[in-house]
Design an enzyme around this catalytic site. Structure first.
Site, PDB file in Angstrom:
ATOM      1  N   ASN A  61     144.666  21.078  98.234  1.00 53.62           N
ATOM      2  CA  ASN A  61     143.990  22.169  98.002  1.00 53.62           C
ATOM      3  C   ASN A  61     144.194  23.048  99.150  1.00 53.62           C
ATOM      4  O   ASN A  61     144.433  22.709 100.358  1.00 53.62           O
ATOM      5  CB  ASN A  61     142.453  21.743  97.878  1.00 53.62           C
ATOM      6  CG  ASN A  61     141.870  20.684  98.906  1.00 53.62           C
ATOM      7  OD1 ASN A  61     142.847  19.955  99.644  1.00 53.62           O
ATOM      8  ND2 ASN A  61     140.603  21.076  99.338  1.00 53.62           N
ATOM      9  N   GLU A  63     142.329  26.389 100.787  1.00 54.63           N
ATOM     10  CA  GLU A  63     141.181  26.972 100.947  1.00 54.63           C
ATOM     11  C   GLU A  63     141.437  28.226 101.604  1.00 54.63           C
ATOM     12  O   GLU A  63     142.454  28.701 101.920  1.00 54.63           O
ATOM     13  CB  GLU A  63     139.957  26.230 101.362  1.00 54.63           C
ATOM     14  CG  GLU A  63     139.750  24.723 100.921  1.00 54.63           C
ATOM     15  CD  GLU A  63     138.458  24.131 101.134  1.00 54.63           C
ATOM     16  OE1 GLU A  63     138.017  24.296 102.319  1.00 54.63           O
ATOM     17  OE2 GLU A  63     137.901  23.299 100.693  1.00 54.63           O
ATOM     18  N   CYS A  72     142.390  24.329  93.965  1.00 58.29           N
ATOM     19  CA  CYS A  72     142.394  23.051  94.076  1.00 58.29           C
ATOM     20  C   CYS A  72     143.750  22.375  94.015  1.00 58.29           C
ATOM     21  O   CYS A  72     145.007  23.161  93.647  1.00 58.29           O
ATOM     22  CB  CYS A  72     141.897  22.509  92.732  1.00 58.29           C
ATOM     23  SG  CYS A  72     140.061  22.943  92.559  1.00 58.29           S
ATOM     24  N   GLU A  74     145.053  20.235  92.184  1.00 56.42           N
ATOM     25  CA  GLU A  74     145.946  20.245  90.942  1.00 56.42           C
ATOM     26  C   GLU A  74     146.503  21.397  90.347  1.00 56.42           C
ATOM     27  O   GLU A  74     147.681  21.299  89.722  1.00 56.42           O
ATOM     28  CB  GLU A  74     144.853  19.643  89.893  1.00 56.42           C
ATOM     29  CG  GLU A  74     144.206  18.563  90.085  1.00 56.42           C
ATOM     30  CD  GLU A  74     142.958  18.300  91.064  1.00 56.42           C
ATOM     31  OE1 GLU A  74     142.857  19.378  91.586  1.00 56.42           O
ATOM     32  OE2 GLU A  74     142.130  17.508  90.831  1.00 56.42           O
ATOM     33  N   CYS A 111     138.186  19.242  88.477  1.00 58.22           N
ATOM     34  CA  CYS A 111     136.961  20.034  88.227  1.00 58.22           C
ATOM     35  C   CYS A 111     137.351  20.596  87.016  1.00 58.22           C
ATOM     36  O   CYS A 111     138.542  20.475  86.081  1.00 58.22           O
ATOM     37  CB  CYS A 111     137.058  21.061  89.310  1.00 58.22           C
ATOM     38  SG  CYS A 111     138.336  22.292  89.190  1.00 58.22           S
ATOM     39  N   CYS A 114     140.489  23.190  86.675  1.00 59.41           N
ATOM     40  CA  CYS A 114     141.576  22.241  86.560  1.00 59.41           C
ATOM     41  C   CYS A 114     141.945  21.533  85.343  1.00 59.41           C
ATOM     42  O   CYS A 114     143.039  21.397  84.778  1.00 59.41           O
ATOM     43  CB  CYS A 114     141.831  21.125  87.757  1.00 59.41           C
ATOM     44  SG  CYS A 114     142.108  22.124  89.373  1.00 59.41           S
TER      45      CYS A 114
HETATM   46  N1  THU Z   1     139.050  20.181  95.005  1.00 60.28           N
HETATM   47  C1  THU Z   1     140.218  20.077  94.578  1.00 60.28           C
HETATM   48  O1  THU Z   1     141.195  20.348  95.179  1.00 60.28           O
HETATM   49  N2  THU Z   1     140.555  19.016  93.271  1.00 60.28           N
HETATM   50  C2  THU Z   1     139.361  18.541  92.739  1.00 60.28           C
HETATM   51  O2  THU Z   1     139.654  17.793  91.532  1.00 60.28           O
HETATM   52  C3  THU Z   1     137.956  18.693  93.104  1.00 60.28           C
HETATM   53  C4  THU Z   1     137.769  19.751  94.182  1.00 60.28           C
HETATM   54  C5  THU Z   1     138.896  20.915  96.136  1.00 60.28           C
HETATM   55  C6  THU Z   1     138.356  22.257  96.207  1.00 60.28           C
HETATM   56  C7  THU Z   1     137.919  22.492  97.508  1.00 60.28           C
HETATM   57  O3  THU Z   1     138.753  22.889  98.360  1.00 60.28           O
HETATM   58  C8  THU Z   1     137.231  21.099  97.770  1.00 60.28           C
HETATM   59  O4  THU Z   1     138.125  20.316  97.034  1.00 60.28           O
HETATM   60  C9  THU Z   1     135.926  20.778  97.938  1.00 60.28           C
HETATM   61  O5  THU Z   1     135.325  21.418  96.381  1.00 60.28           O
END
Ligand code: THU
Length: 160
Positions: A61, A63, A72, A74, A111, A114
Site C-alpha cells: 500500500n 498512502e 491499496c 492489491e 477492500c 480491490c
Molecule cells: N489496505 C490495503 O492495502 N489492502 C487491503 O486489503 C486493505 C487496506 C490499505 C489501505 C490503507 O493504506 C491501509 O491499508 C489502511 O486502510
C-alpha cells in the site's frame, strides 16, 4: 422466490499446513509488508502474486497526505503485473499485513474497490485468481476465485 449465495473457502490454523509453494508465497507477502508506505494508518499491507509463467509480482500500500489518494497493495500489484507481464494470468495472490495496533493473527481480505479491480483482472485473463489471506502468523484462508468475493458484480458485459 428465495435464493441463496454460498461459497467455499479453506481455513488453516497455521501456514505450516499449506503446500510448500503456498507457504513460500505467503512468506513473501508477509515479508514485503516492510516495503509498504503507510505513515498515516501504520497498517502495512503486502501482496505477492505467483503468475502462471512462474514469475512473482508484488505490491504494497502507498498512502498519501491527501488520504483518498492512497492506493491499496492489491491494486499496486495488479498495475505491476499488467506492465511487467502483460496478458499473463495470475495463479495465486497472497495478502498479508503488519500493524502494531492490530493483533497479527487474523486474515484480512481485500477492500471492495480491490475486489472490483481483481475481478476485472481475473476476467480479462480468463483464469481464476486464488487468494491466500493471512496476517503475520496464525490462521490462513484460501479462496479459489476472486469472483466468489464479489457476487452481483458490475462487469464489462453490462456495458455492451
Ligand atoms: N489496505 C490495503 O492495502 N489492502 C487491503 O486489503 C486493505 C487496506 C490499505 C489501505 C490503507 O493504506 C491501509 O491499508 C489502511 O486502510
Amino acid at each position: 422466490m428465495h435464493k441463496k449465495y454460498e461459497f467455499d473457502y479453506e481455513s488453516y490454523d497455521d501456514s505450516s499446513e499449506l503446500r510448500p509453494e503456498d507457504q513460500e508465497l505467503l512468506s513473501k507477502a508477509r515479508a514485503i509488508t516492510a516495503q509498504a508506505y503507510a505513515p498515516y494508518s501504520q497498517f502495512y499491507v503486502g501482496a505477492v502474486a505467483r503468475l502462471k509463467n512462474g514469475q512473482f509480482v508484488a505490491g504494497t500500500n502507498q498512502e498519501n497526505a491527501s488520504y483518498p489518494v492512497g492506493i491499496c497493495a492489491e491494486r499496486v500489484l495488479l498495475g505491476n503485473a499488467a506492465m511487467l507481464y502483460p496478458g499473463v494470468p495470475i495463479d495465486t495472490i497472497a495478502i498479508s499485513y503488519n500493524s502494531e495496533q492490530v493483533e497479527p493473527a487474523h486474515p484480512i481480505s481485500p477492500c471492495g474497490m480491490c475486489r472490483q479491480a481483481l475481478l476485472e483482472y481475473e476476467t480479462r485473463t480468463l483464469e481464476p485468481i486464488r487468494l491466500i489471506l493471512s496476517g503475520q502468523e496464525g490462521k490462513v484462508f484460501i479462496i479459489k476465485t476472486v469472483a466468489a468475493l464479489l457476487p452481483f458484480a458490475f462487469t464489462s458485459s453490462e456495458l455492451q
